[in-house]
Design a protein around this motif. Structure first.
Motif, short mmCIF file in Angstrom:
data_model
loop_
_atom_site.label_atom_id
_atom_site.label_comp_id
_atom_site.label_asym_id
_atom_site.label_seq_id
_atom_site.Cartn_x
_atom_site.Cartn_y
_atom_site.Cartn_z
N ARG A 151 0.83 -1.22 0.00
CA ARG A 151 0.00 0.00 0.00
C ARG A 151 0.87 1.27 0.00
NH1 ARG A 151 -5.39 -0.70 0.95
NH2 ARG A 151 -6.05 -2.79 1.62
N ALA A 155 0.86 4.09 -2.95
CA ALA A 155 0.62 5.51 -2.71
C ALA A 155 1.79 6.36 -3.21
CB ALA A 155 0.39 5.75 -1.21
N ASP A 159 1.30 9.31 -6.16
CA ASP A 159 1.25 10.68 -5.63
C ASP A 159 2.10 10.76 -4.37
OD1 ASP A 159 0.67 13.27 -4.85
OD2 ASP A 159 -1.46 13.12 -5.32
N PHE A 162 1.21 13.65 -1.70
CA PHE A 162 -0.01 13.40 -0.92
C PHE A 162 0.22 12.24 0.05
CE2 PHE A 162 -4.16 11.26 -0.41
CZ PHE A 162 -4.86 12.30 0.19
N ALA A 163 0.96 11.21 -0.41
CA ALA A 163 1.25 10.08 0.45
C ALA A 163 2.04 10.52 1.68
CB ALA A 163 2.03 9.02 -0.33
N LEU A 165 1.96 13.47 3.08
CA LEU A 165 1.05 14.21 3.95
C LEU A 165 0.15 13.29 4.76
CD1 LEU A 165 0.01 17.13 1.55
CD2 LEU A 165 1.57 17.25 3.50
N ARG A 166 -0.15 12.12 4.22
CA ARG A 166 -1.00 11.15 4.91
C ARG A 166 -0.21 10.26 5.86
NH1 ARG A 166 -6.15 10.25 2.96
NH2 ARG A 166 -6.26 9.01 4.87
N GLY A 167 1.07 10.53 6.02
CA GLY A 167 1.86 9.77 6.98
C GLY A 167 2.59 8.57 6.42
N VAL A 168 2.56 8.41 5.10
CA VAL A 168 3.29 7.29 4.49
C VAL A 168 4.79 7.61 4.53
CG1 VAL A 168 3.67 5.98 2.36
CG2 VAL A 168 1.35 6.73 2.98
#
Length: 267
Positions: A151, A155, A159, A162-163, A165-168
Motif C-alpha cells: 500500500r 501511494a 502521488d 499526498f502520500a 502528507l497522509r503519513g506514508v
C-alpha cells in the motif's frame, strides 16, 4: 528442442531466467511507474565497480556486487530524494564513477578473467547452481518487502507528496525501492549483462502497463512477459548459436515495436 533440457547448464539457464523474471516483474514495474529508469541505469552501470572489486579481492562476484550496488543505491536515495532537479547530475556522476572504479580495479588485478565479459553482455548459460540459490533468496526477499509495504509503494508511486502528507514513510520507501532495484539489477546482469539490463527492466512493465488495472496486476503481467522473452530468447540462441543475452533483448525489442505498430494502427 526438448533435448536441450538434458544439459545441466541449460536447466540452470532456464531457472535463472525464471528467477530474474520475478525481479523484472516486481521491481521493473516500480521503475516504470515511478519514472526512475535513468536512476536504474545509473545503478546498473555503477554496479560494474562491484564486479571489479570482487575480482580484485578474489571474492565471489554476486555477493560483493550486491553489497556495492546497495551502497550506490543508498547514496543515490540520500542525494536525490526530494531534489529531482539534481537527480540527473548525481546519477551521471555515480554512473561514470562506478564504471571507472571497476575498470581501474580490473587493471590492477593480475591476469585477465574471461568471465568479466559475461557481466557486460550477460552469460545466462554459465550461471552456476550456487548463484541460483542466491537469486531465489533475493527473489523471496523482494516479494516479502513489496507484499509487506504494498500500500505504501502504491501511494508513493502515484502521488508521493499526498502520500507523505497522509503519513506514508515516503523517504524510507524511496530508499527501499532503490535498494531493491540494485538487488534486481545484479540478478539480471547474470542474464543479459549490465549493458542490456535496462531493456529487460523496462520493456515488460511498459507492455504490462497498458492492460494493467492495478499495480499488483501490472507486476504479474510484467513477470509473465519477462518469462516469455527469456524462454524465447534462449530458444532462439540455441537454435541459431547466438549470444543468449542479446537474443532475449532482441525478442523483447521486436515485441515492443510490434505492439507499438498495432497500437498505432488501432489509433
Amino acid at each position: 528442442m526438448i533435448d536441450i533440457l538434458s544439459y545441466d547448464f541449460m536447466r540452470n539457464a532456464l531457472m535463472a531466467g525464471l528467477l530474474a523474471s520475478v525481479a523484472c516483474g516486481i521491481i521493473g514495474t516500480l521503475v516504470v511507474v515511478n519514472r526512475v529508469v535513468f536512476v536504474a541505469g545509473g545503478i546498473s552501470h555503477a554496479a560494474y565497480g562491484g564486479v571489479g572489486l570482487a575480482f580484485f579481492l578474489g571474492l565471489p562476484v554476486l555477493p560483493v556486487t550486491v553489497a556495492f550496488s546497495l551502497g550506490v543505491a543508498a547514496l543515490m536515495a540520500k542525494v536525490t530524494f526530494g531534489k529531482r532537479e539534481r537527480a540527473d547530475t548525481v546519477v551521471g556522476v555515480l554512473w561514470a564513477a562506478g564504471m571507472a572504479f571497476g575498470i581501474i580495479l580490473m587493471d590492477l588485478t593480475h591476469g585477465y578473467n574471461v568471465d568479466l565479459m559475461s557481466f557486460l553482455f550477460g552469460s545466462i548459460l554459465s550461471v552456476p547452481q550456487s548463484d541460483l540459490w542466491l537469486m531465489a533468496g533475493l527473489d523471496t526477499l523482494l516479494v516479502a518487502v513489496v507484499a509487506f509495504a504494498y500500500r505504501g509503494f502504491l501511494a508513493m508511486s502515484f502521488d508521493p507528496e499526498f502520500a507523505g502528507l497522509r503519513g506514508v514513510p515516503v523517504k524510507l520507501l524511496h530508499l527501499a525501492m532503490l535498494c531493491m532495484i540494485a538487488v534486481s539489477i545484479v540478478m539480471i546482469i547474470r542474464v543479459v549483462g549490465l549493458i542490456l539490463v535496462i531493456a529487460l527492466l523496462t520493456i515488460p512493465p511498459y507492455l504490462a502497463e497498458r492492460g494493467g488495472r492495478s499495480l499488483g496486476g501490472m507486476m504479474t503481467a510484467s513477470a509473465l512477459y519477462s518469462v516469455l522473452f527469456c524462454l524465447s530468447g534462449l530458444a532462439l540462441s540455441y537454435a541459431f548459436d547466438l549470444t543468449s543475452g542479446a537474443s532475449i533483448i532482441a525478442v523483447a525489442t521486436v515485441w515492443f515495436f510490434a505492439s507499438q505498430g498495432l497500437k498505432g494502427r488501432r489509433a
